[in-house]
Design a protein around this motif. Structure first.
Motif, PDB file in Angstrom:
ATOM      1  N   ASP A  11       0.815  -1.212   0.000  1.00 35.67           N
ATOM      2  CA  ASP A  11       0.000   0.000   0.000  1.00 35.67           C
ATOM      3  C   ASP A  11       0.852   1.266   0.000  1.00 35.67           C
ATOM      4  O   ASP A  11       0.319   2.375  -0.151  1.00 35.67           O
ATOM      5  CB  ASP A  11      -0.960   0.006   1.192  1.00 35.67           C
ATOM      6  CG  ASP A  11      -0.226   0.014   2.531  1.00 35.67           C
ATOM      7  OD1 ASP A  11       0.812  -0.670   2.641  1.00 35.67           O
ATOM      8  OD2 ASP A  11      -0.699   0.681   3.467  1.00 35.67           O
ATOM      9  N   TYR A  34      -2.251  -2.703  -4.544  1.00 38.11           N
ATOM     10  CA  TYR A  34      -2.052  -1.920  -3.330  1.00 38.11           C
ATOM     11  C   TYR A  34      -2.793  -2.500  -2.124  1.00 38.11           C
ATOM     12  O   TYR A  34      -2.813  -1.902  -1.061  1.00 38.11           O
ATOM     13  CB  TYR A  34      -2.448  -0.464  -3.583  1.00 38.11           C
ATOM     14  CG  TYR A  34      -1.581   0.155  -4.657  1.00 38.11           C
ATOM     15  CD1 TYR A  34      -0.284   0.585  -4.374  1.00 38.11           C
ATOM     16  CD2 TYR A  34      -2.031   0.259  -5.968  1.00 38.11           C
ATOM     17  CE1 TYR A  34       0.532   1.121  -5.349  1.00 38.11           C
ATOM     18  CE2 TYR A  34      -1.223   0.796  -6.963  1.00 38.11           C
ATOM     19  CZ  TYR A  34       0.060   1.223  -6.652  1.00 38.11           C
ATOM     20  OH  TYR A  34       0.877   1.737  -7.638  1.00 38.11           O
ATOM     21  N   ASN A  35      -3.390  -3.684  -2.312  1.00 32.22           N
ATOM     22  CA  ASN A  35      -3.931  -4.450  -1.187  1.00 32.22           C
ATOM     23  C   ASN A  35      -4.101  -5.893  -1.635  1.00 32.22           C
ATOM     24  O   ASN A  35      -3.945  -6.211  -2.823  1.00 32.22           O
ATOM     25  CB  ASN A  35      -5.257  -3.855  -0.670  1.00 32.22           C
ATOM     26  CG  ASN A  35      -6.352  -3.852  -1.721  1.00 32.22           C
ATOM     27  OD1 ASN A  35      -6.729  -4.891  -2.248  1.00 32.22           O
ATOM     28  ND2 ASN A  35      -6.867  -2.663  -2.023  1.00 32.22           N
ATOM     29  N   ALA A  37      -6.742  -7.842  -1.896  1.00 24.32           N
ATOM     30  CA  ALA A  37      -7.857  -8.140  -2.799  1.00 24.32           C
ATOM     31  C   ALA A  37      -7.472  -7.853  -4.248  1.00 24.32           C
ATOM     32  O   ALA A  37      -7.767  -8.660  -5.155  1.00 24.32           O
ATOM     33  CB  ALA A  37      -9.083  -7.322  -2.394  1.00 24.32           C
ATOM     34  N   GLU A  38      -6.812  -6.722  -4.488  1.00 25.03           N
ATOM     35  CA  GLU A  38      -6.348  -6.408  -5.839  1.00 25.03           C
ATOM     36  C   GLU A  38      -5.341  -7.451  -6.327  1.00 25.03           C
ATOM     37  O   GLU A  38      -5.354  -7.851  -7.503  1.00 25.03           O
ATOM     38  CB  GLU A  38      -5.695  -5.023  -5.868  1.00 25.03           C
ATOM     39  CG  GLU A  38      -6.652  -3.866  -5.662  1.00 25.03           C
ATOM     40  CD  GLU A  38      -5.932  -2.525  -5.667  1.00 25.03           C
ATOM     41  OE1 GLU A  38      -4.713  -2.503  -5.945  1.00 25.03           O
ATOM     42  OE2 GLU A  38      -6.583  -1.498  -5.388  1.00 25.03           O
ATOM     43  N   GLU A  41      -7.040 -10.615  -7.592  1.00 20.53           N
ATOM     44  CA  GLU A  41      -7.635 -10.419  -8.916  1.00 20.53           C
ATOM     45  C   GLU A  41      -6.567 -10.514 -10.006  1.00 20.53           C
ATOM     46  O   GLU A  41      -6.782 -11.149 -11.047  1.00 20.53           O
ATOM     47  CB  GLU A  41      -8.324  -9.059  -8.991  1.00 20.53           C
ATOM     48  CG  GLU A  41      -9.587  -8.958  -8.139  1.00 20.53           C
ATOM     49  CD  GLU A  41     -10.230  -7.593  -8.238  1.00 20.53           C
ATOM     50  OE1 GLU A  41      -9.795  -6.789  -9.092  1.00 20.53           O
ATOM     51  OE2 GLU A  41     -11.164  -7.324  -7.458  1.00 20.53           O
ATOM     52  N   PRO A  58      -4.428  -2.213   3.842  1.00 19.03           N
ATOM     53  CA  PRO A  58      -5.871  -2.098   4.053  1.00 19.03           C
ATOM     54  C   PRO A  58      -6.639  -3.098   3.188  1.00 19.03           C
ATOM     55  O   PRO A  58      -6.067  -3.733   2.305  1.00 19.03           O
ATOM     56  CB  PRO A  58      -6.162  -0.658   3.598  1.00 19.03           C
ATOM     57  CG  PRO A  58      -5.108  -0.387   2.560  1.00 19.03           C
ATOM     58  CD  PRO A  58      -3.882  -1.110   3.038  1.00 19.03           C
ATOM     59  N   ALA A  59      -7.945  -3.200   3.450  1.00 16.74           N
ATOM     60  CA  ALA A  59      -8.875  -4.041   2.680  1.00 16.74           C
ATOM     61  C   ALA A  59      -8.611  -5.525   2.914  1.00 16.74           C
ATOM     62  O   ALA A  59      -9.462  -6.255   3.416  1.00 16.74           O
ATOM     63  CB  ALA A  59      -8.846  -3.704   1.201  1.00 16.74           C
ATOM     64  N   MET A  60      -7.445  -6.003   2.544  1.00 16.83           N
ATOM     65  CA  MET A  60      -7.028  -7.377   2.841  1.00 16.83           C
ATOM     66  C   MET A  60      -5.527  -7.369   3.055  1.00 16.83           C
ATOM     67  O   MET A  60      -4.777  -6.968   2.170  1.00 16.83           O
ATOM     68  CB  MET A  60      -7.396  -8.341   1.710  1.00 16.83           C
ATOM     69  CG  MET A  60      -6.900  -9.769   1.942  1.00 16.83           C
ATOM     70  SD  MET A  60      -7.217 -10.903   0.570  1.00 16.83           S
ATOM     71  CE  MET A  60      -8.952 -11.249   0.829  1.00 16.83           C
ATOM     72  N   ASP A  61      -5.074  -7.797   4.237  1.00 15.90           N
ATOM     73  CA  ASP A  61      -3.638  -7.747   4.514  1.00 15.90           C
ATOM     74  C   ASP A  61      -2.904  -8.908   3.844  1.00 15.90           C
ATOM     75  O   ASP A  61      -3.517  -9.794   3.236  1.00 15.90           O
ATOM     76  CB  ASP A  61      -3.362  -7.694   6.016  1.00 15.90           C
ATOM     77  CG  ASP A  61      -3.783  -8.967   6.745  1.00 15.90           C
ATOM     78  OD1 ASP A  61      -3.869 -10.041   6.112  1.00 15.90           O
ATOM     79  OD2 ASP A  61      -4.005  -8.894   7.972  1.00 15.90           O
TER      80      ASP A  61
END
Length: 231
Positions: A11, A34-35, A37-38, A41, A58-61
């Motif tokens: 991030d 940058y997290n 989850a990205e 994908e 953030p979002a998913m470590d």
């Protein structure tokens, strides 16, 4: 030969920018996330050869992302973290990471770790006439050509490091390998006395392979000496 693709996941944009420059200058292609989850994908959408994965995002470590990645992929993962305590390193390796680098780091050191991981991953995936074939340990079948492990017809998903350790012990049945010997043969680096890396990997192999990891059938502990697969 096609460029190898490195997925950079952090991030902190400044770190991603810096690594992007060093890797591209050395001939690698890169993707950015940058997290976690990205990153997942991108892993599903592209052929990725290695992932540099930050822990705190953030979002998913990185820990959660690594666990998800290991459900479907054995791509090498180098984990980054500002934490340097042994338990943090053990946690990172326990989730399936192949290497762990503490921030702040020298980008040239990270580049060397990336190259080392890619060499090992490619070596394990290439058929080598002197070492190719199938190794059987009771009801476990290790296919060194396809980098697959099966037990009673069930796929056992090992990371490249886990596979290398299990293959080393299985190929030398009855021989006891010390932690130092395993580390230096698998990692191709000098062993540091305080390093718990091998024990963490052995534990993860047992969790995936054994009915009861506390009473292992395949990888035996020889107390005070090391580990072996019985002959």
């Amino acid at each position: 030969m096609a460029q190898e693709t490195i997925l950079l996941v952090d991030d902190e944009k400044e770190i991603v920018d810096m690594l992007d420059i060093y890797l591209k200058n050395d001939g690698y292609a890169t993707l950015r996330a940058y997290n976690g989850a990205e990153a997942l994908e991108l892993l599903r959408a592209h052929n990725i050869d290695l992932i540099v994965l930050d822990v705190m995002m953030p979002a998913m470590d990185g820990i959660a992302a690594c666990l998800e990645m290991r459900k479907t992929s054995n791509v090498p993962i180098v984990m980054l973290s500002a934490k340097s305590e042994d338990m943090d390193k053990i946690l990172g390796l326990s989730t399936g990471a192949d290497d762990y680098v503490t921030k702040p780091f020298n980008p040239l050191e990270l580049l060397a770790r990336v190259k080392s991981q890619l060499r090992r991953y490619k070596r394990l995936g290439v058929v080598q006439p002197a070492e190719s074939g199938v190794i059987e340990v009771d009801d476990v079948v290790i296919n060194t050509a396809t980098h697959e492990v099966r037990r009673e017809g069930r796929d056992i998903k090992l990371t490249p490091r886990e596979f290398a350790i299990f293959e080393l012990l299985a190929r030398n049945r009855g021989i006891v390998f010390s932690i130092e010997n395993i580390y230096e043969k698998v990692w191709n680096e000098p062993f540091f006395e305080s390093d718990n890396t091998v024990m963490v990997h052995i534990r993860k192999i047992r969790e995936k392979l054994e009915d009861n990891p506390r009473q292992p059938k395949y990888i035996k502990t020889v107390w005070g000496v090391g580990y072996k697969v019985d002959g």
